[in-house]
Design an enzyme around this catalytic site. Structure first.
Site, PDB file in Angstrom:
ATOM      1  N   HIS A   1     -10.539 -24.868 -26.037  1.00  0.00           N
ATOM      2  CA  HIS A   1      -9.368 -25.541 -26.602  1.00  0.00           C
ATOM      3  C   HIS A   1      -9.721 -27.007 -26.847  1.00  0.00           C
ATOM      4  O   HIS A   1     -10.602 -27.574 -26.178  1.00  0.00           O
ATOM      5  CB  HIS A   1      -8.188 -25.473 -25.642  1.00  0.00           C
ATOM      6  CG  HIS A   1      -7.574 -24.122 -25.533  1.00  0.00           C
ATOM      7  ND1 HIS A   1      -6.258 -23.938 -25.159  1.00  0.00           N
ATOM      8  CD2 HIS A   1      -8.071 -22.880 -25.747  1.00  0.00           C
ATOM      9  CE1 HIS A   1      -5.978 -22.647 -25.145  1.00  0.00           C
ATOM     10  NE2 HIS A   1      -7.066 -21.982 -25.491  1.00  0.00           N
TER      11      HIS A   1
ATOM     12  N   GLU B   1      -8.259 -29.764 -26.031  1.00  0.00           N
ATOM     13  CA  GLU B   1      -8.125 -30.632 -24.865  1.00  0.00           C
ATOM     14  C   GLU B   1      -9.330 -30.515 -23.939  1.00  0.00           C
ATOM     15  O   GLU B   1      -9.851 -31.527 -23.460  1.00  0.00           O
ATOM     16  CB  GLU B   1      -6.859 -30.284 -24.069  1.00  0.00           C
ATOM     17  CG  GLU B   1      -5.573 -30.438 -24.843  1.00  0.00           C
ATOM     18  CD  GLU B   1      -5.104 -29.162 -25.517  1.00  0.00           C
ATOM     19  OE1 GLU B   1      -3.879 -28.977 -25.620  1.00  0.00           O
ATOM     20  OE2 GLU B   1      -5.945 -28.352 -25.950  1.00  0.00           O
TER      21      GLU B   1
ATOM     22  N   CYS C   1      -1.290 -26.139 -23.314  1.00  0.00           N
ATOM     23  CA  CYS C   1      -0.955 -24.869 -22.679  1.00  0.00           C
ATOM     24  C   CYS C   1      -1.186 -24.987 -21.167  1.00  0.00           C
ATOM     25  O   CYS C   1      -1.604 -26.036 -20.670  1.00  0.00           O
ATOM     26  CB  CYS C   1      -1.825 -23.753 -23.265  1.00  0.00           C
ATOM     27  SG  CYS C   1      -3.578 -23.878 -22.798  1.00  0.00           S
TER      28      CYS C   1
ATOM     29  N   CYS D   1      -4.873 -25.907 -20.296  1.00  0.00           N
ATOM     30  CA  CYS D   1      -5.205 -27.295 -20.613  1.00  0.00           C
ATOM     31  C   CYS D   1      -4.459 -28.272 -19.712  1.00  0.00           C
ATOM     32  O   CYS D   1      -5.019 -29.296 -19.309  1.00  0.00           O
ATOM     33  CB  CYS D   1      -4.930 -27.570 -22.088  1.00  0.00           C
ATOM     34  SG  CYS D   1      -6.049 -26.640 -23.155  1.00  0.00           S
TER      35      CYS D   1
END
Length: 143
Positions: free
Chosen positions: A47, A49, A77, A80
């Site tokens: 992801h 992040e 999410c 993260c």
């Protein structure tokens, strides 16, 4: 946020969901940036992040990112948000809210949960229209 939006665009250009992130040091300098790379790397943890946090930690030579701000185009999410807490990031600024999987105030509020040993300042909705437009255009094109 402008840089995070630009990085998000790169993700969308290569078939990943267009989410971009940057980590800023206390002085406002970019320490790391990342974009979604799940499709590109066949990695469920890739992801934006996480990529940005990894880059910032490498640049700093330390996993502890206290004093830093994560700027991301989409509300983090659960995974993260957990990474943000583990990195001891002080602040998260995000664009679009994620009403399906957000963990910074919409579905969950992990970053400010008083039961956890670290809490993060959260500022949501920054450039939300631009961030949401990127996501909408990406998914519209895939339908």
């Amino acid at each position: 946020m402008a840089r995070a939006l630009a990085v998000a665009g790169y993700a969308g250009d290569v078939g990943d969901v267009p989410v971009g992130a940057v980590v800023l040091g206390a002085d406002g300098r970019i320490l790391g940036e990342g974009r979604n790379r799940r499709e590109a790397d066949a990695d469920p943890t890739a992801h934006a992040e996480v990529e940005a946090l990894r880059a910032a930690a490498a640049a700093r030579g330390d996993w502890n990112l206290a004093g830093c701000t994560l700027v991301v185009t989409l509300e983090p999410c659960l995974m993260c948000a957990g990474a943000v807490l583990q990195a001891r990031v002080d602040r998260v600024v995000f664009g679009a809210w994620d009403d399906k999987a957000g963990a910074a105030g919409s579905v969950y509020d992990v970053l400010r949960d008083r039961r956890l040993p670290h809490r993060v300042e959260v500022i949501g909705g920054v450039e939300d229209a631009a961030a949401a437009a990127l996501l909408h255009a990406f998914f519209e094109a895939r339908r």
